[in-house]
Scaffold this motif. Structure first.
Motif, PDB file in Angstrom:
ATOM      1  N   ILE A 250      21.624  43.966  59.026  1.00  0.00           N
ATOM      2  CA  ILE A 250      22.851  44.113  58.230  1.00  0.00           C
ATOM      3  C   ILE A 250      23.022  45.553  57.767  1.00  0.00           C
ATOM      4  O   ILE A 250      24.141  46.064  57.698  1.00  0.00           O
ATOM      5  N   SER A 251      21.905  46.217  57.452  1.00  0.00           N
ATOM      6  CA  SER A 251      21.963  47.608  56.989  1.00  0.00           C
ATOM      7  C   SER A 251      22.612  48.514  58.028  1.00  0.00           C
ATOM      8  O   SER A 251      23.379  49.429  57.688  1.00  0.00           O
ATOM      9  N   SER A 252      22.303  48.274  59.298  1.00  0.00           N
ATOM     10  CA  SER A 252      22.893  49.093  60.357  1.00  0.00           C
ATOM     11  C   SER A 252      24.409  48.913  60.430  1.00  0.00           C
ATOM     12  O   SER A 252      25.142  49.855  60.729  1.00  0.00           O
ATOM     13  N   LEU A 253      24.866  47.691  60.138  1.00  0.00           N
ATOM     14  CA  LEU A 253      26.308  47.446  60.108  1.00  0.00           C
ATOM     15  C   LEU A 253      26.950  48.081  58.880  1.00  0.00           C
ATOM     16  O   LEU A 253      28.068  48.610  58.950  1.00  0.00           O
ATOM     17  N   LEU A 256      27.802  51.755  59.201  1.00  0.00           N
ATOM     18  CA  LEU A 256      29.027  52.036  59.957  1.00  0.00           C
ATOM     19  C   LEU A 256      30.265  52.009  59.064  1.00  0.00           C
ATOM     20  O   LEU A 256      31.228  52.741  59.320  1.00  0.00           O
ATOM     21  N   THR A 261      22.919  50.613  51.936  1.00  0.00           N
ATOM     22  CA  THR A 261      22.002  49.629  52.526  1.00  0.00           C
ATOM     23  C   THR A 261      21.287  48.806  51.455  1.00  0.00           C
ATOM     24  O   THR A 261      20.715  47.754  51.768  1.00  0.00           O
ATOM     25  N   SER A 264      22.243  45.123  51.327  1.00  0.00           N
ATOM     26  CA  SER A 264      22.051  44.239  52.487  1.00  0.00           C
ATOM     27  C   SER A 264      21.322  42.955  52.110  1.00  0.00           C
ATOM     28  O   SER A 264      21.700  41.864  52.557  1.00  0.00           O
TER      29      SER A 264
END
Length: 406
Positions: A250-253, A256, A261, A264
């Motif tokens: 979720i952090s990677s999303l 964006l 983060t 998350s």
């Protein structure tokens, strides 16, 4: 056949995993169960019970059909649902999850609404009640009464946008729509329809009241089971670090879309249970705007716990769950975007214009009332719950006794 076997293996694996983790971590499971039971015992049961009982009686004696005649010119062209849907929508907003699903299912069982209309209606008639938004989230978790209006407006705007979007779902009953939209509301017609429905229901008032209590308590017992189950499941996922693994993805999303983060893990928890997710979000080290966006999504998505409650209610009818699930994702997006757009005018600007204090007519009176009601409900809620359960047991006992003839 192959897909059915895969589902069977998947179900067995998941249930076995949950069972093992409960056995290995009994203390954590017990604490999570207590937390879920406390929420249901103190708040959910006493706050939803009156709405459920009154709604059951109103449907039985035809008052909903009476109201529906006057709301038809609004609900039919705007949301493509019968006028009775206006009552369901209002009750859903006032009482909160999963009242909208419960009332929609009852209308479907009474044949007052088609399947496609029911699927449209249930998609936007389920929402958090103002008591939870103002009392628990805004004041209880964030300790900031000024957030209440922003969260509430964003949440209910999301409901409206979902309703406008879902009006295109399914086929139209063109003949019925033509007859109802172009007919003017008539008190005489509304009363006649209400009278006909009451005459069709041959139950005496005492029997209707008893049935309303039994049906309402049975529904709330199921809701309580789901709240406890998902409270335990959420705790288990955290213990075995599944939440941390999911939070990494979720952090990677979030990166964006420029969301911290740190949110998350609260977001992942909120996907399962809105109370815990909202609380963790309020405690996260992040900007207020980011926390409001995430909280708005969590409230709108309503969590798998509430969705499981709705699924169990809809299972008693031919209403499909899939449209409701996609509607929750849509409302999460709509509510988050509304919070982003309205954050400055409904929070920053109002605070700055009033030297850090919001207008009394908006923020001081309403939240104070809701906060007092929330605290009162926390104190007297268990008493209401236990008294109602005793009444339920007595009614159920005498019903069984009369059936057995002893």
């Amino acid at each position: 056949m192959k897909e059915a076997k895969i589902k069977t293996a998947l179900y067995a694996t998941v249930i076995f995993f949950i069972t093992c983790t409960i056995i290995f971590f009994p203390d954590a499971s017990l604490e999570a169960s207590k937390r879920g039971l406390h929420m249901w015992w103190n708040i959910v049961f006493p706050s939803l019970l009156p709405f459920f009982i009154v709604s059951e009686i109103l449907i039985s004696i035809g008052v909903i059909r009476f109201i529906g005649v006057f709301l038809e010119p609004l609900m039919r062209p705007v949301f493509k649902v019968p006028g009775a849907g206006g009552f369901v929508w209002a009750m859903g907003m006032a009482s909160g999850f999963p009242a909208g699903a419960k009332l929609t299912a009852r209308l479907r069982q009474e044949n007052q609404i088609s399947r496609h209309e029911a699927e449209r209606l249930v998609s936007f008639s389920n929402s958090s009640n103002p008591l939870f938004i103002f009392g628990a989230v805004s004041i209880g978790f964030f300790q900031d009464k000024n957030l209440g209006l922003l969260l509430a407006v964003s949440h209910y705007l999301g409901n409206v946008f979902v309703g406008l979007t879902m009006r295109f779902w399914g086929k139209d009953e063109k003949k019925l729509q033509k007859e109802t939209v172009h007919s003017k509301p008539s008190f005489k017609k509304a009363f006649q329809l209400m009278h006909e429905m009451r005459m069709q229901n041959e139950k005496p008032l005492g029997k209707m009241l008893g049935d309303a209590v039994l049906n309402s308590v049975q529904t709330l017992l199921v809701i309580g089971g789901f709240i406890i189950l998902f409270s335990v499941l959420n705790q288990i996922l955290s213990i075995v670090h599944v939440a941390d693994i999911a939070a990494t993805f979720i952090s990677s999303l979030f990166i964006l879309v420029h969301i911290p983060t740190e949110l998350s893990v609260p977001f992942f928890s909120g996907l399962f249970e809105i109370t815990l997710g909202s609380q963790l979000t309020s405690q996260a080290q992040a900007a207020m705007l980011d926390k409001v966006i995430i909280t708005s999504f969590i409230l709108a998505f309503s969590g798998f716990s509430v969705q499981a409650q709705v699924a169990s209610i809809l299972a008693e009818t031919d209403i499909r769950f899939k449209p409701f699930f996609f509607a929750r994702i849509m409302q999460g997006i709509f509510s988050s975007l509304s919070a982003l757009i309205l954050f400055k005018p409904l929070y920053i600007d109002l605070l700055s214009k009033n030297e850090g204090y919001a207008p009394a007519f908006i923020f001081e009176k309403t939240p104070s009332f809701l906060t007092e009601y929330w605290l009162l409900l926390s104190k007297v809620g268990p008493v209401i719950t236990i008294c109602t359960l005793i009444v339920y047991i007595l009614i159920y006992y005498f019903r069984l006794r009369n059936k057995s003839g002893t």
